[in-house]
Design a protein around this motif. Structure first.
Motif, short mmCIF file in Angstrom:
data_model
loop_
_atom_site.label_atom_id
_atom_site.label_comp_id
_atom_site.label_asym_id
_atom_site.label_seq_id
_atom_site.Cartn_x
_atom_site.Cartn_y
_atom_site.Cartn_z
N THR A 42 0.85 -1.02 -0.15
CA THR A 42 -0.10 0.03 0.18
C THR A 42 0.85 0.93 0.09
O THR A 42 2.00 1.46 0.57
CB THR A 42 -1.33 -0.11 1.24
OG1 THR A 42 -0.09 0.58 2.45
CG2 THR A 42 -1.79 -1.21 1.50
N ASP A 43 0.41 2.40 0.39
CA ASP A 43 1.27 3.46 -0.08
C ASP A 43 1.78 3.96 1.11
O ASP A 43 2.88 4.34 1.22
CB ASP A 43 0.04 4.81 -0.22
CG ASP A 43 -0.32 5.31 -1.45
OD1 ASP A 43 0.01 4.20 -2.84
OD2 ASP A 43 -1.49 5.86 -1.65
N SER A 44 1.47 3.09 2.87
CA SER A 44 2.06 3.14 4.26
C SER A 44 3.02 1.78 4.31
O SER A 44 3.77 2.13 5.32
CB SER A 44 1.09 3.24 4.69
OG SER A 44 -0.03 4.10 4.35
N GLY A 45 3.66 1.00 2.92
CA GLY A 45 3.66 -0.17 2.70
C GLY A 45 3.18 -1.35 2.94
O GLY A 45 1.92 -0.79 2.52
N LEU A 46 3.87 -2.21 3.26
CA LEU A 46 3.98 -3.73 3.80
C LEU A 46 2.21 -3.67 4.47
O LEU A 46 2.29 -3.77 5.74
CB LEU A 46 4.76 -5.19 3.28
CG LEU A 46 3.94 -6.10 3.37
CD1 LEU A 46 3.42 -6.35 2.26
CD2 LEU A 46 4.97 -7.07 3.94
N PHE A 47 1.07 -3.84 3.85
CA PHE A 47 0.19 -4.45 4.72
C PHE A 47 -0.45 -6.08 4.32
O PHE A 47 -0.65 -7.05 3.77
CB PHE A 47 -1.71 -4.06 4.31
CG PHE A 47 -2.53 -4.54 5.38
CD1 PHE A 47 -2.86 -3.62 6.42
CD2 PHE A 47 -3.58 -5.31 4.79
CE1 PHE A 47 -4.17 -4.15 7.16
CE2 PHE A 47 -4.69 -6.15 5.61
CZ PHE A 47 -4.81 -5.67 6.75
N LYS A 48 -0.13 -6.89 6.06
CA LYS A 48 -0.08 -8.18 6.16
C LYS A 48 -1.22 -8.33 6.34
O LYS A 48 -2.02 -8.57 7.70
CB LYS A 48 1.32 -8.88 7.21
CG LYS A 48 2.51 -8.61 6.82
CD LYS A 48 3.22 -9.21 8.01
CE LYS A 48 4.47 -9.77 7.35
NZ LYS A 48 4.92 -10.28 8.26
N ALA A 49 -1.88 -9.04 5.60
CA ALA A 49 -3.47 -9.24 5.70
C ALA A 49 -3.77 -10.91 6.81
O ALA A 49 -4.74 -10.80 7.30
CB ALA A 49 -4.38 -9.35 3.93
N VAL A 50 -2.64 -11.93 6.15
CA VAL A 50 -2.62 -12.85 7.04
C VAL A 50 -1.07 -12.99 7.81
O VAL A 50 -0.23 -12.64 7.35
CB VAL A 50 -3.40 -13.86 6.39
CG1 VAL A 50 -3.42 -15.72 6.69
CG2 VAL A 50 -4.60 -13.75 5.50
N SER A 51 -0.71 -13.57 8.19
CA SER A 51 0.43 -13.95 9.08
C SER A 51 0.16 -15.20 9.20
O SER A 51 -0.39 -15.13 11.04
CB SER A 51 0.58 -12.65 10.15
OG SER A 51 1.52 -12.97 10.26
N GLY A 52 1.07 -16.40 9.56
CA GLY A 52 1.33 -17.70 9.94
C GLY A 52 0.49 -18.13 9.69
O GLY A 52 0.08 -18.45 11.06
N LEU A 53 -0.31 -18.31 9.68
CA LEU A 53 -1.72 -19.20 9.52
C LEU A 53 -1.26 -19.92 9.69
O LEU A 53 -0.70 -20.85 8.55
CB LEU A 53 -2.53 -18.69 9.08
CG LEU A 53 -4.19 -19.81 8.75
CD1 LEU A 53 -5.27 -18.95 9.91
CD2 LEU A 53 -5.15 -19.76 7.31
N SER A 54 -1.86 -21.54 10.49
CA SER A 54 -1.86 -22.94 9.97
C SER A 54 -2.73 -23.55 10.63
O SER A 54 -2.92 -23.31 11.76
CB SER A 54 0.15 -23.29 10.74
OG SER A 54 0.83 -22.86 10.42
#
Length: 90
Positions: free
Chosen positions: A22-34
């Protein structure tokens, strides 16, 4: 990567990350899902608006969307390695 799937599992997801620039940088929508789902199990996916539910499902279908949409981790569906949907396996 079929060896990454536990016997009897229909879906195995390990350390899934989905993000978008995004304009603000990396947006993490999902992180480390197992997760692991066995044959015959019922799985419900619930969460607040914006919690990454749709991004998770789109990554399973190989439809990350966004620009460029970064996905890393491991997806094995019915014994088939989903590496073809992995955009970035860092």
């Amino acid at each position: 990567m079929v060896s990454d799937m536990t016997p009897g599992m229909e879906l195995t997801v390990k350390n899934l990350d989905v993000g978008f620039w995004t304009d603000s940088g990396l947006f993490k929508a999902v992180s480390g899902l197992s997760l692991e789902i066995r044959r015959g199990e019922v799985f419900g996916l619930v969460g607040e608006s914006g919690s990454g539910k749709s991004c998770f499902v789109r990554s399973l279908l190989g439809l990350p969307g966004g620009d460029p949409g970064i996905i890393s981790g491991s997806i094995v569906l019915m014994g088939k390695d989903g590496s073809d949907v992995l955009v970035d396996n860092a």
